[in-house]
Motif scaffolding. Structure first.
Motif, PDB file in Angstrom:
ATOM      1  N   PHE A  38     -74.340  -3.288   6.675  1.00  0.00           N
ATOM      2  CA  PHE A  38     -74.779  -2.476   7.812  1.00  0.00           C
ATOM      3  C   PHE A  38     -73.548  -1.966   8.544  1.00  0.00           C
ATOM      4  O   PHE A  38     -72.431  -2.407   8.292  1.00  0.00           O
ATOM      5  N   TRP A  39     -73.788  -1.042   9.466  1.00  0.00           N
ATOM      6  CA  TRP A  39     -72.749  -0.567  10.393  1.00  0.00           C
ATOM      7  C   TRP A  39     -73.390  -0.512  11.764  1.00  0.00           C
ATOM      8  O   TRP A  39     -74.227   0.326  12.027  1.00  0.00           O
ATOM      9  N   ARG A  40     -73.011  -1.446  12.621  1.00  0.00           N
ATOM     10  CA  ARG A  40     -73.556  -1.521  13.970  1.00  0.00           C
ATOM     11  C   ARG A  40     -72.544  -0.946  14.953  1.00  0.00           C
ATOM     12  O   ARG A  40     -71.366  -1.280  14.906  1.00  0.00           O
ATOM     13  N   LEU A  41     -73.029  -0.098  15.856  1.00  0.00           N
ATOM     14  CA  LEU A  41     -72.194   0.488  16.895  1.00  0.00           C
ATOM     15  C   LEU A  41     -73.026   0.547  18.164  1.00  0.00           C
ATOM     16  O   LEU A  41     -74.076   1.194  18.190  1.00  0.00           O
ATOM     17  N   GLY A  42     -72.583  -0.182  19.186  1.00  0.00           N
ATOM     18  CA  GLY A  42     -73.323  -0.208  20.439  1.00  0.00           C
ATOM     19  C   GLY A  42     -72.571  -1.012  21.485  1.00  0.00           C
ATOM     20  O   GLY A  42     -71.454  -1.482  21.249  1.00  0.00           O
ATOM     21  N   PRO A  43     -73.170  -1.185  22.662  1.00  0.00           N
ATOM     22  CA  PRO A  43     -72.527  -1.958  23.731  1.00  0.00           C
ATOM     23  C   PRO A  43     -72.220  -3.379  23.274  1.00  0.00           C
ATOM     24  O   PRO A  43     -73.028  -4.013  22.585  1.00  0.00           O
ATOM     25  N   ALA A  44     -71.030  -3.869  23.637  1.00  0.00           N
ATOM     26  CA  ALA A  44     -70.624  -5.237  23.285  1.00  0.00           C
ATOM     27  C   ALA A  44     -71.468  -6.235  24.062  1.00  0.00           C
ATOM     28  O   ALA A  44     -71.802  -6.006  25.225  1.00  0.00           O
ATOM     29  N   ARG A  45     -71.770  -7.348  23.418  1.00  0.00           N
ATOM     30  CA  ARG A  45     -72.515  -8.435  24.050  1.00  0.00           C
ATOM     31  C   ARG A  45     -71.584  -9.627  24.179  1.00  0.00           C
ATOM     32  O   ARG A  45     -71.232 -10.264  23.191  1.00  0.00           O
ATOM     33  N   ALA A  46     -71.181  -9.948  25.407  1.00  0.00           N
ATOM     34  CA  ALA A  46     -70.210 -11.023  25.646  1.00  0.00           C
ATOM     35  C   ALA A  46     -70.740 -12.385  25.213  1.00  0.00           C
ATOM     36  O   ALA A  46     -69.993 -13.232  24.763  1.00  0.00           O
ATOM     37  N   ASP A  47     -72.031 -12.590  25.334  1.00  0.00           N
ATOM     38  CA  ASP A  47     -72.599 -13.909  25.046  1.00  0.00           C
ATOM     39  C   ASP A  47     -72.940 -14.117  23.573  1.00  0.00           C
ATOM     40  O   ASP A  47     -73.446 -15.160  23.192  1.00  0.00           O
ATOM     41  N   GLY A  48     -72.683 -13.117  22.718  1.00  0.00           N
ATOM     42  CA  GLY A  48     -72.939 -13.262  21.290  1.00  0.00           C
ATOM     43  C   GLY A  48     -74.391 -13.121  20.888  1.00  0.00           C
ATOM     44  O   GLY A  48     -74.734 -13.382  19.739  1.00  0.00           O
ATOM     45  N   THR A  49     -75.259 -12.730  21.816  1.00  0.00           N
ATOM     46  CA  THR A  49     -76.667 -12.560  21.481  1.00  0.00           C
ATOM     47  C   THR A  49     -76.879 -11.276  20.685  1.00  0.00           C
ATOM     48  O   THR A  49     -75.970 -10.470  20.531  1.00  0.00           O
ATOM     49  N   PRO A  73     -75.436  -3.091  32.746  1.00  0.00           N
ATOM     50  CA  PRO A  73     -74.989  -3.358  34.117  1.00  0.00           C
ATOM     51  C   PRO A  73     -73.658  -2.679  34.454  1.00  0.00           C
ATOM     52  O   PRO A  73     -73.355  -2.442  35.615  1.00  0.00           O
ATOM     53  N   ARG A  74     -72.861  -2.347  33.436  1.00  0.00           N
ATOM     54  CA  ARG A  74     -71.548  -1.741  33.672  1.00  0.00           C
ATOM     55  C   ARG A  74     -71.548  -0.220  33.551  1.00  0.00           C
ATOM     56  O   ARG A  74     -70.531   0.408  33.807  1.00  0.00           O
ATOM     57  N   GLY A  75     -72.676   0.371  33.127  1.00  0.00           N
ATOM     58  CA  GLY A  75     -72.731   1.822  32.994  1.00  0.00           C
ATOM     59  C   GLY A  75     -73.666   2.251  31.880  1.00  0.00           C
ATOM     60  O   GLY A  75     -74.415   1.449  31.326  1.00  0.00           O
ATOM     61  N   THR A  76     -73.609   3.526  31.545  1.00  0.00           N
ATOM     62  CA  THR A  76     -74.459   4.110  30.511  1.00  0.00           C
ATOM     63  C   THR A  76     -73.579   4.733  29.439  1.00  0.00           C
ATOM     64  O   THR A  76     -72.570   5.360  29.741  1.00  0.00           O
ATOM     65  N   ILE A  93     -71.114  10.715  10.834  1.00  0.00           N
ATOM     66  CA  ILE A  93     -70.325  10.899  12.048  1.00  0.00           C
ATOM     67  C   ILE A  93     -71.037  10.164  13.178  1.00  0.00           C
ATOM     68  O   ILE A  93     -72.226  10.371  13.404  1.00  0.00           O
ATOM     69  N   ARG A  94     -70.282   9.304  13.875  1.00  0.00           N
ATOM     70  CA  ARG A  94     -70.823   8.549  15.008  1.00  0.00           C
ATOM     71  C   ARG A  94     -69.879   8.769  16.187  1.00  0.00           C
ATOM     72  O   ARG A  94     -68.724   8.379  16.131  1.00  0.00           O
ATOM     73  N   ILE A  95     -70.387   9.387  17.244  1.00  0.00           N
ATOM     74  CA  ILE A  95     -69.581   9.721  18.413  1.00  0.00           C
ATOM     75  C   ILE A  95     -70.042   8.876  19.593  1.00  0.00           C
ATOM     76  O   ILE A  95     -71.242   8.854  19.908  1.00  0.00           O
ATOM     77  N   VAL A  96     -69.110   8.201  20.255  1.00  0.00           N
ATOM     78  CA  VAL A  96     -69.404   7.408  21.449  1.00  0.00           C
ATOM     79  C   VAL A  96     -68.987   8.228  22.660  1.00  0.00           C
ATOM     80  O   VAL A  96     -67.866   8.726  22.715  1.00  0.00           O
ATOM     81  N   GLU A  97     -69.896   8.327  23.627  1.00  0.00           N
ATOM     82  CA  GLU A  97     -69.635   9.112  24.838  1.00  0.00           C
ATOM     83  C   GLU A  97     -70.023   8.294  26.063  1.00  0.00           C
ATOM     84  O   GLU A  97     -71.174   7.869  26.190  1.00  0.00           O
ATOM     85  N   GLY A  98     -69.070   8.074  26.955  1.00  0.00           N
ATOM     86  CA  GLY A  98     -69.360   7.390  28.207  1.00  0.00           C
ATOM     87  C   GLY A  98     -70.074   8.341  29.155  1.00  0.00           C
ATOM     88  O   GLY A  98     -69.585   9.427  29.424  1.00  0.00           O
ATOM     89  N   ILE A  99     -71.226   7.932  29.656  1.00  0.00           N
ATOM     90  CA  ILE A  99     -72.000   8.757  30.588  1.00  0.00           C
ATOM     91  C   ILE A  99     -71.662   8.368  32.022  1.00  0.00           C
ATOM     92  O   ILE A  99     -71.441   9.224  32.871  1.00  0.00           O
TER      93      ILE A  99
END
Length: 110
Positions: A38-49, A73-76, A93-99
């Protein structure tokens, strides 16, 4: 066109055959375990969940460009996924954009 990718709500590409639909699967996490790839791309989870599902998903206009947005909690943050038309090798192509805010991201490739 020549192939497609299945992008799950948590930002994981769980199915992708390259270079064509009838080729062997590069990512086949849809079949069961992480060993299938797989290829996962998303917000990091500090607690490993487990990664959270996107809060919003939509195709841009009448295209096959997928936009997934997460509110944290830190943004979108938005991840835009697409496969451009090609003459040569296929591309995902996977583009990450801070909102808003500052959202730590994580990319995991198996």
């Amino acid at each position: 066109m020549q192939t497609a990718a299945l992008v799950c709500r948590d930002g994981t590409v769980d199915w992708l055959c390259l270079p064509r639909f009838d080729s062997h699967a590069v990512f086949a996490g849809l079949l069961g375990t992480e060993e299938h790839g797989f290829w996962r791309l998303g917000p990091a989870r500090a607690d490993g969940t487990q990664p959270q599902a996107a809060d919003r998903r939509r195709y841009r206009g009448d295209s096959l460009i997928l936009e997934s947005e997460w509110d944290t909690p830190r943004g979108t943050v938005r991840v835009t996924d697409f496969m451009p038309p090609r003459d040569g090798a296929p591309q995902v192509i996977r583009i990450v954009e801070g909102i808003s805010g500052r959202v730590p991201m994580r990319s995991e490739l198996r």
